[in-house]
Structure formats: structure tokens, C-alpha cells
Design an enzyme around this catalytic site. Structure first.
Site, PDB file in Angstrom:
ATOM      1  N   SER A 148      20.586  -4.816  -1.342  1.00  0.00           N
ATOM      2  CA  SER A 148      20.500  -6.115  -0.691  1.00  0.00           C
ATOM      3  C   SER A 148      19.721  -7.042  -1.605  1.00  0.00           C
ATOM      4  O   SER A 148      18.794  -6.593  -2.295  1.00  0.00           O
ATOM      5  CB  SER A 148      19.796  -5.969   0.661  1.00  0.00           C
ATOM      6  OG  SER A 148      20.024  -7.103   1.473  1.00  0.00           O
TER       7      SER A 148
ATOM      8  N   LYS B 264      32.523  -6.568  10.894  1.00  0.00           N
ATOM      9  CA  LYS B 264      33.547  -7.547  11.243  1.00  0.00           C
ATOM     10  C   LYS B 264      33.052  -8.945  10.892  1.00  0.00           C
ATOM     11  O   LYS B 264      31.843  -9.163  10.926  1.00  0.00           O
ATOM     12  CB  LYS B 264      33.945  -7.448  12.720  1.00  0.00           C
ATOM     13  CG  LYS B 264      32.816  -7.435  13.722  1.00  0.00           C
ATOM     14  CD  LYS B 264      32.087  -8.612  14.239  1.00  0.00           C
ATOM     15  CE  LYS B 264      32.502  -9.998  14.091  1.00  0.00           C
ATOM     16  NZ  LYS B 264      31.460 -10.938  14.660  1.00  0.00           N
TER      17      LYS B 264
ATOM     18  N   ASP C  82      33.561 -16.354  14.280  1.00  0.00           N
ATOM     19  CA  ASP C  82      32.814 -15.142  13.927  1.00  0.00           C
ATOM     20  C   ASP C  82      32.438 -14.358  15.190  1.00  0.00           C
ATOM     21  O   ASP C  82      32.756 -13.165  15.282  1.00  0.00           O
ATOM     22  CB  ASP C  82      31.593 -15.488  13.068  1.00  0.00           C
ATOM     23  CG  ASP C  82      30.873 -14.226  12.613  1.00  0.00           C
ATOM     24  OD1 ASP C  82      31.259 -13.659  11.577  1.00  0.00           O
ATOM     25  OD2 ASP C  82      29.963 -13.772  13.329  1.00  0.00           O
TER      26      ASP C  82
END
Lengths: 307, 307
Positions: free
Chosen positions: B35, B88, B166
Site C-alpha cells: 500500500s 467491487k 460505486d
């Protein structure tokens, strides 16, 4: 046994392509038409598909109206037990084509979502030629004068219509048939006339899992002759697949001699599906690429368009 | 055998959902993270997936970064022979998910495009309840405060991002799992803040081949508590599937008691796919509905949005 066919939506594409192909085919008898305005001399003409289905015995219908009225007509026909041929694009959304395919399977009738450019005379030769070499890059260039190819067709510009993707989807149907791997959009610019709800031009940058550079440029503002071309740079030379899939040129030399016969190919395929017990062929991949471009693409505003 | 997992993109969703679910599962050992900024205490932290794949032995990776960087990370991981879990939405286009699925099959590794709301605790009960009655209408209402659920997330509003779709795609993942037939868009209005490239609200009218009225309303501007609800009017009474698929209410009475455990369900499914020899589960149907809405929907401009 001859397939008794009803033709729905007797406009430009019906006269230019469907009627000659149907008349040339031993598989079909054109028994009636349904259209708000158009008709075919000597053949019963209805002004709606409802009246046509009530009035005539048909086995199959070909739907050539603008796409925004195609779903309702297809549903009526499928529920009446008719085989259905859809002009391209097969619908205004992917999902309505999926719903029609589901319904057709349930009723045991054929649904054929046609992509005429895939039946270009040089398509097989081009696919084979590309498969035998290493491709470094490939670009589709679809440019035409909308005033010539879609004279006065206001529906092309309405909300939810495809604009330049109406011819552009032919290029995407060709690229998806030519290339062995799925490809996807990296970047897209869609040009919207300030007075219209649909794009007049698009510049699309694709690639695939191997990193192959794949491009597509669509433009409705080309004066003079049109281009419906795919260019490829390969280890074995440069390829030009010209005339919408109908001529293969390698390093400037024409390699194919078959004449254009796209709609004859489509109607032969439709007859094959019907004789195969009502098989469904409803590929939505070209439409998925268009929807992806609308979802991901950047919109820019350009000058007004008037016919 | 424990699956050695690398977690990529250690932001809000990783802390809220992935890390607790991974720690609670007997199937996984969380061996490293990658990250730009985030990390997990006591676990090797890399700043890129490339460095992570070089530095650690992992069997699988979970990708929780914003969707516009997910394809490149997934491709790297698949080509390194790793199983891949996609948050997702699984990509910025349908086609890139198709390309990843193709690549995963070629390499024999799992690709799992996760849809967490489909693992809501009341989803099976709701599906069974709807299947046993006649449905007259169904509406998904997904409304939340974007400042609470996506604090400062500028990527949500960039060109090609989904904006309110989203969370809205969760509603579409639920509706597509609940309803037995494919449905499709009739009409859509997408509201764009004047200063943003993605919609802040959407009103969507769907139907299916039976004519069932199906609606979806998404809004990022809801102050206070959120709604992630599906309402249905049926022969057997009114259904409310609340809390994003986690509570089933019939005529105002709560019918389910299972606690929310969506990500535990997702990670169990991912482990099952891996143990099934590297199976692929990459459903793009919810994303196809979103792309259809961008293609067909009407855009209206609304007031500026600032965090």
C-alpha cells in the site's frame, strides 16, 4: 422448407441490404412487411408488427427499425413463436438483448443478433493472416459522412442513441472477431456536438493482456469517400482490411477477390439457426465495448451538428 | 493448507472489512501488505505490489485499491501465478474483467470478482420468499452520505469513476441475485455535480420480459443514517430487505436473525475457488448494468459537490 419472413421497418437498410439478400436466398419467402411508411411493391404491407402478426402466417421476422423500438417488437414476435433477426445494434442496452435471448430460449425460437461486418468477404482471410504472424499494433478507422449514410435520421442523436458508435460498433464487431484475445479500453474521448445527445466522433485506446496497442477512431464528419478500415503492423508486413471487412491488402497488394455478400451471409446464418431447432446467437460483446466507452470515456463538446 | 495472503491497498475497506474477515478465517494467513500509505501492525509492509511479490511467498492476493489501478495489479499477480480476489467493482470496464478472467484461466489461477452484498445474511431467505409468491413491483433504494462512507475519496469523482454507482452497484448485485429473470433499463436519469465527472445520484427504471416494474434510486447526498434497502410488493405482503441484504422484514416483522458476515462469506468462497483447482468466478452482470446506465441514461447537472 421455405421460411416465411416478415420484414419490419422498411427504411434505408431494408432497401439497401435486407430485401436484395432475402430475394436472392432460396431459404426465404418475403410474405409481408410492417412499417409506418415504407413498403415493398407486390407484398402485403402493414403499419405495425401487431397487425402483421395478426394478419399473416410468418415463421420469422427481421427487425430493421431504429434500435429504441426493437425490444418491444422482438418480444411480441418471440411470444408469438416467431424466429427473430435483429439488425445491429441489437438493442439500446446489453441487458435487453440478454432478456430477449432468455425469452427466446424459453420459447424455443431463434434469436439472431446480427453483426453484418463480421460477414465481410475478407474476414476469414484476415483472421488467418493475423494468426500466422506477430502483430505489433492494430487500428480500426471508421469515418463516414453521416449525411450520406444516415440522411435525416434524427433518432441517431436522441438521448440513449449511439451516434457515431452506430457505425463504430461495426468496427468493434470486426476487431472482436479478428483478435484472438479479449481487449479492453484504456482511454476514450467522445465528442458531442453542443446541440446533440450522442457523440459525433470517438477516439478509443485499447490494449489486451499482452499489451498490444489497439486503437479505434470513429468520425461522422468525413466528407467524400468513407473509410471502414483496419490497419495492422505485423512481423510479416502491413495489413489493410478495407471496405468494412471485404478486402484484404498486404503491403499494398490486394489478396482477396470474393465480392461483398454480408447480408447473404447473415440470412444464411439465420436460416441455419432456425433449422438447428431454434438456436440462439446473441453476442453482446460489441455492445459491451460501446457501453464501456460511455462509462469510462471523457466527453468533450464540439460544434453544433445539423443535417 | 493455509493460504498465504497478501493484501493490496490498505485503506478504509481493508481495515473495516478485509482484515477482520481474514483474521477470523482458518483458511488464511495474512503474510504481507502492499500500500502506498497503509499497513497492518506486525506484518511486513511493502509500498508496491511489485515489491511485495518479489519479497514474500504468497499464494493469493486481495486487491482493495481504487478500481482504476486494479487491472494492472491483477495482471501482475496472475502472471506471477497468484490467485486474485477483486474488491467491487472489479474494474473500470467490463472488458478488462473479461480479459483478466481469460488470463486467469490460461494460467490456472483463481480470479474472484467479489460482490459483497450478495453475501448478505438474509439474501437466501429473501430470494426464497420472493420465489414462493407473485411479485408486483420491486425497488432498490441505496442512499448514503458520501462524506461518511467515502471520506475525501477524490478518485470516486474522476473521469471514468462510478460516483454513486460505486455503492449503487451493490444494489444491482443484489437485484440480479434476487430476481429469477434478467431485467433491463427503460429509463435513467444521472445527476452530475457541475464540478465533478461522475454522478452523485441516479434514478433508474427497469423491467423484465414479464413487465415487472423494477426501480433503483441511488443518492450520495443523504444526511444521517443510510438506506441500503430493497422493497417489494407481492401477493403475500410487503417485503423489506434491509441493511444491504442483511435483514428480511415481511409486513413490518423481522424474519431473520443471522448476523452480517459478508466478507467472511466472500473469503470462504475465495478459498473454495482456490481449492477447486483455481476456478474463476468473475460475473460482470452488475457492471454491465452500470455501463448500460451510462450509455442510455440522461445526464442532468446539479449543484457543485465538495467534501
Amino acid at each position: 422448407m421455405t421460411i416465411r419472413l416478415g420484414l419490419v421497418g422498411v427504411g434505408k437498410i431494408a432497401h439497401d441490404q435486407h430485401i436484395p439478400a432475402i430475394k436472392a436466398s432460396p431459404d426465404y419467402e418475403l410474405v409481408c412487411t410492417a412499417s409506418r411508411q415504407g413498403s415493398v411493391e407486390g407484398i402485403p404491407a402493414y403499419t405495425s408488427i401487431e397487425a402483421m402478426l395478426d394478419g399473416e402466417q410468418v415463421d420469422a421476422v427481421a427487425l430493421c427499425q431504429p434500435p429504441h423500438v426493437r425490444y418491444d417488437a422482438a418480444k411480441l414476435a418471440i411470444e408469438a413463436g416467431k424466429h427473430v433477426f435483429l439488425e445491429k445494434p441489437p438493442g439500446t442496452t446489453q441487458a435487453e438483448v440478454v432478456a430477449l435471448a432468455d425469452l427466446a430460449r424459453e420459447r424455443g425460437v431463434t434469436l439472431f443478433a446480427s453483426w453484418h461486418s463480421r460477414y465481410g468477404a475478407a474476414m476469414d482471410a484476415a483472421r488467418d493472416w493475423l494468426a500466422a504472424t506477430t502483430v505489433h499494433g492494430i487500428q480500426a478507422v471508421w469515418k463516414e459522412d453521416v449525411r450520406v449514410w444516415h440522411p435525416g435520421q434524427e433518432w441517431l442523436w436522441e438521448q440513449g442513441a449511439l451516434g457515431v458508435f452506430d457505425p463504430g460498433i461495426n468496427a468493434l464487431s470486426v476487431l472482436t472477431a479478428l483478435l484472438p484475445r479479449p481487449f479492453f479500453l484504456r482511454d476514450a474521448v467522445l465528442e458531442y456536438p453542443a446541440n446533440r445527445h450522442a457523440p459525433i466522433a470517438a477516439d478509443l485506446t485499447y490494449t489486451d493482456a499482452t499489451g498490444l496497442p489497439i486503437g479505434a477512431t470513429f468520425d461522422f464528419r468525413q466528407p467524400g469517400p468513407h473509410n471502414w478500415d483496419v490497419h495492422a503492423q505485423t512481423e510479416a508486413g502491413t495489413m489493410l482490411l478495407a471496405k468494412g471487412g471485404n478486402e484484404l491488402w498486404i503491403d499494398g497488394e490486394l489478396k482477396t477477390t470474393e465480392p461483398e455478400a454480408e447480408y447473404r451471409g447473415l440470412y444464411a446464418r439465420f436460416a441455419g439457426l432456425i433449422r438447428d431447432g431454434g438456436a440462439v446467437d446473441a453476442d453482446t460483446v460489441p455492445l459491451a465495448h460501446v457501453a464501456d466507452a460511455f462509462m469510462k470515456g471523457r466527453r468533450v463538446t464540439v460544434e453544433d451538428f445539423h443535417y
